[in-house]
Scaffold this active site. Structure first.
Site, PDB file in Angstrom:
ATOM      1  N   GLY A  22     -18.835 -21.956  -3.297  1.00 30.46           N
ATOM      2  CA  GLY A  22     -18.374 -22.004  -1.905  1.00 30.46           C
ATOM      3  C   GLY A  22     -18.202 -20.581  -1.397  1.00 30.46           C
ATOM      4  N   ALA A  23     -18.667 -20.352  -0.158  1.00 32.85           N
ATOM      5  CA  ALA A  23     -18.710 -18.989   0.370  1.00 32.85           C
ATOM      6  C   ALA A  23     -17.348 -18.290   0.381  1.00 32.85           C
ATOM      7  CB  ALA A  23     -19.295 -19.022   1.783  1.00 32.85           C
ATOM      8  N   ARG A  64     -25.347 -13.770  -5.639  1.00 35.33           N
ATOM      9  CA  ARG A  64     -25.862 -14.868  -4.799  1.00 35.33           C
ATOM     10  C   ARG A  64     -26.302 -14.224  -3.495  1.00 35.33           C
ATOM     11  NH1 ARG A  64     -23.077 -20.626  -4.685  1.00 35.33           N
ATOM     12  NH2 ARG A  64     -25.262 -21.218  -4.471  1.00 35.33           N
ATOM     13  N   CYS A 132     -21.603 -31.651   0.282  1.00 38.66           N
ATOM     14  CA  CYS A 132     -21.270 -30.567  -0.648  1.00 38.66           C
ATOM     15  C   CYS A 132     -19.746 -30.404  -0.770  1.00 38.66           C
ATOM     16  CB  CYS A 132     -21.938 -29.262  -0.208  1.00 38.66           C
ATOM     17  SG  CYS A 132     -21.925 -27.995  -1.503  1.00 38.66           S
ATOM     18  N   ASP A 201     -22.490 -21.236   4.855  1.00 32.36           N
ATOM     19  CA  ASP A 201     -22.614 -20.017   4.051  1.00 32.36           C
ATOM     20  C   ASP A 201     -22.966 -18.843   4.932  1.00 32.36           C
ATOM     21  OD1 ASP A 201     -22.490 -20.440   0.905  1.00 32.36           O
ATOM     22  OD2 ASP A 201     -23.099 -22.267   1.902  1.00 32.36           O
ATOM     23  N   ASN A 211     -26.341 -23.705   5.175  1.00 31.66           N
ATOM     24  CA  ASN A 211     -25.350 -24.346   4.298  1.00 31.66           C
ATOM     25  C   ASN A 211     -26.125 -25.065   3.191  1.00 31.66           C
ATOM     26  OD1 ASN A 211     -22.515 -25.033   3.762  1.00 31.66           O
ATOM     27  ND2 ASN A 211     -23.081 -27.124   4.309  1.00 31.66           N
ATOM     28  N   LYS A 212     -25.396 -25.703   2.296  1.00 29.82           N
ATOM     29  CA  LYS A 212     -25.985 -26.363   1.125  1.00 29.82           C
ATOM     30  C   LYS A 212     -27.229 -27.173   1.472  1.00 29.82           C
ATOM     31  CE  LYS A 212     -25.090 -26.202  -2.284  1.00 29.82           C
ATOM     32  NZ  LYS A 212     -25.822 -25.247  -3.156  1.00 29.82           N
ATOM     33  N   LYS A 237     -18.808 -15.219   8.467  1.00 30.70           N
ATOM     34  CA  LYS A 237     -19.999 -15.688   7.745  1.00 30.70           C
ATOM     35  C   LYS A 237     -21.264 -15.343   8.538  1.00 30.70           C
ATOM     36  CE  LYS A 237     -17.709 -19.159   4.994  1.00 30.70           C
ATOM     37  NZ  LYS A 237     -17.307 -20.568   4.912  1.00 30.70           N
TER      38      LYS A 237
HETATM   39  C1  RUB Z   1     -21.291 -24.484  -1.149  1.00 37.51           C
HETATM   40  C2  RUB Z   1     -21.550 -24.769   0.286  1.00 37.51           C
HETATM   41  C3  RUB Z   1     -20.353 -24.807   1.194  1.00 37.51           C
HETATM   42  C4  RUB Z   1     -20.211 -23.448   1.878  1.00 37.51           C
HETATM   43  C5  RUB Z   1     -18.898 -23.342   2.619  1.00 37.51           C
HETATM   44  O1  RUB Z   1     -22.476 -24.213  -1.865  1.00 37.51           O
HETATM   45  O2  RUB Z   1     -22.668 -24.875   0.740  1.00 37.51           O
HETATM   46  O3  RUB Z   1     -20.516 -25.773   2.177  1.00 37.51           O
HETATM   47  O4  RUB Z   1     -20.276 -22.409   0.922  1.00 37.51           O
HETATM   48  O5  RUB Z   1     -17.823 -23.376   1.711  1.00 37.51           O
HETATM   49  P1  RUB Z   1     -22.355 -23.742  -3.393  1.00 37.51           P
HETATM   50  P2  RUB Z   1     -16.427 -22.747   2.082  1.00 37.51           P
HETATM   51  O6  RUB Z   1     -21.597 -24.806  -4.129  1.00 37.51           O
HETATM   52  O7  RUB Z   1     -23.764 -23.592  -3.856  1.00 37.51           O
HETATM   53  O8  RUB Z   1     -21.604 -22.430  -3.402  1.00 37.51           O
HETATM   54  O9  RUB Z   1     -15.985 -23.463   3.299  1.00 37.51           O
HETATM   55  O10 RUB Z   1     -15.558 -23.016   0.887  1.00 37.51           O
HETATM   56  O11 RUB Z   1     -16.646 -21.306   2.328  1.00 37.51           O
END
Ligand code: RUB
Length: 309
Positions: A22-23, A64, A132, A201, A211-212, A237
């Site tokens: 997650g970002a 990443r 995701c 992301d 995003n995912k 982001k």
């Molecule tokens: C995670 C993903 C999340 C974003 C946002 O992909 O796509 O939707 O990163 O997350 P992965 P957040 O599991 O490959 O990292 O809101 O926590 O920043």
């Protein structure tokens, strides 16, 4: 004395292996690792300290490639050292620590603000679909639950790494009625869904959201069913490089994640993210409010002009 593990290398490795996902979590881990590095530095001069920081930046960025929040954060922290007239490494390390803490606090405040604004979009007895695992989405849903909103959640499993299971478990922990579906069932269930909320992301200067993988399919399906599709995201982001013509790079992961003992000579592709065009996004729920994806570059110029430096 036992030598300390390299905080940058070990964090980059965890990010690469999705032990940190997650970002937001990726950015937080990268900031904390940079702060730890600064705290442990044995650099003798500003020049040497900066070399260490720039090496750290390179390693973290390579962990990443589709993570502009991490890049914006690390760049900002290092720029504070570059700009400083300070010569003492100790004091420069303190600057890194302060800049890191400041960034983390801002991130926390943005997350809370997004949850506060987003909660208002959740109507009682509604069904929310998410894809995701986004900590921003789950934080918003946690707040909505805390405020007494009654809703249920549908989570996609999110092949190939099944981050949807993290979301499903978190929802159950909150006592939210949760349904877990395979990604390709999104169309099957969309007519029962009142609202789609996903994380991000990266956001490009044109307002497209990365995003995912699978997010853009969910957006298309939501569009066809006339179901509102919202993205929740900190503004940072945003990737400033897209403003100047660069395409956001889409990370392509190991084919093993898709099929472990696949037949030889089979071509397997495993992009981690996809691009959802702004036309399919009702709004981006960010710390400034709910904005149209079209306005992202202007909002960034106003709120975070330093990203363009
Ligand atoms: C995670 C993903 C999340 C974003 C946002 O992909 O796509 O939707 O990163 O997350 P992965 P957040 O599991 O490959 O990292 O809101 O926590 O920043």
């Amino acid at each position: 004395m036992k030598s300390l593990p390299d905080p940058i290398r070990s964090t980059a490795e965890k990010i690469r292996k999705l032990e940190i996902q997650g970002a937001r979590n990726v950015a937080i881990a990268a900031i904390e690792a940079t702060e730890t590095l600064a705290g442990q530095t044995k650099a003798k001069s500003k020049k040497e300290f900066l070399q260490q920081l720039l090496g750290a930046k390179e390693t973290l960025f390579a962990s990443r490639e589709t993570e502009p929040l991490m890049r914006n954060a690390v760049r900002l922290i290092i720029s504070q050292v570059e700009k400083s007239g300070e010569k003492s490494v100790n004091r420069l390390a303190k600057i890194v620590s302060l800049a890191s803490q400041h960034f983390l606090e801002d991130l926390e405040n943005s997350n809370e603000r997004i949850a506060e604004i987003g909660t208002k979009r959740i109507r009682n007895n509604s069904v929310i679909l998410t894809h995701c695992h986004s900590s921003t989405v789950t934080h918003l849903l946690e707040r909505a639950k805390r405020e007494g909103k009654i809703f249920e959640v549908i989570c996609t499993e999110t092949r190939p790494v099944f981050q949807g299971k993290i979301t499903a478990k978190e929802m159950l922990d909150l006592d939210v009625k949760t349904t877990f579906i395979i990604d390709s069932a999104a169309r099957f269930f969309m007519n029962q869904v009142d609202l789609v909320i996903v994380g991000a992301d990266a956001i490009t200067s044109e307002g497209n959201v990365i995003n995912k993988i699978g997010t853009s399919t969910v957006a298309l399906v939501a569009h066809e069913a006339r179901t509102p599709f919202y993205v929740v995201s900190e503004l940072l982001k945003f990737d400033p490089a897209t403003m100047y013509g660069d395409y956001e790079k889409i990370e392509e992961r190991n084919p093993n994640e898709v099929w472990k003992d696949a037949p030889r000579n089979l071509n397997i592709r495993n992009p981690a993210f996809d691009v959802t065009r702004r036309d399919f996004i009702h709004g981006i729920i960010c710390e400034e409010g709910i904005i149209s994806p079209h306005s992202i570059a202007e909002v960034m110029q106003r709120k975070y002009p330093w990203v363009f430096e």
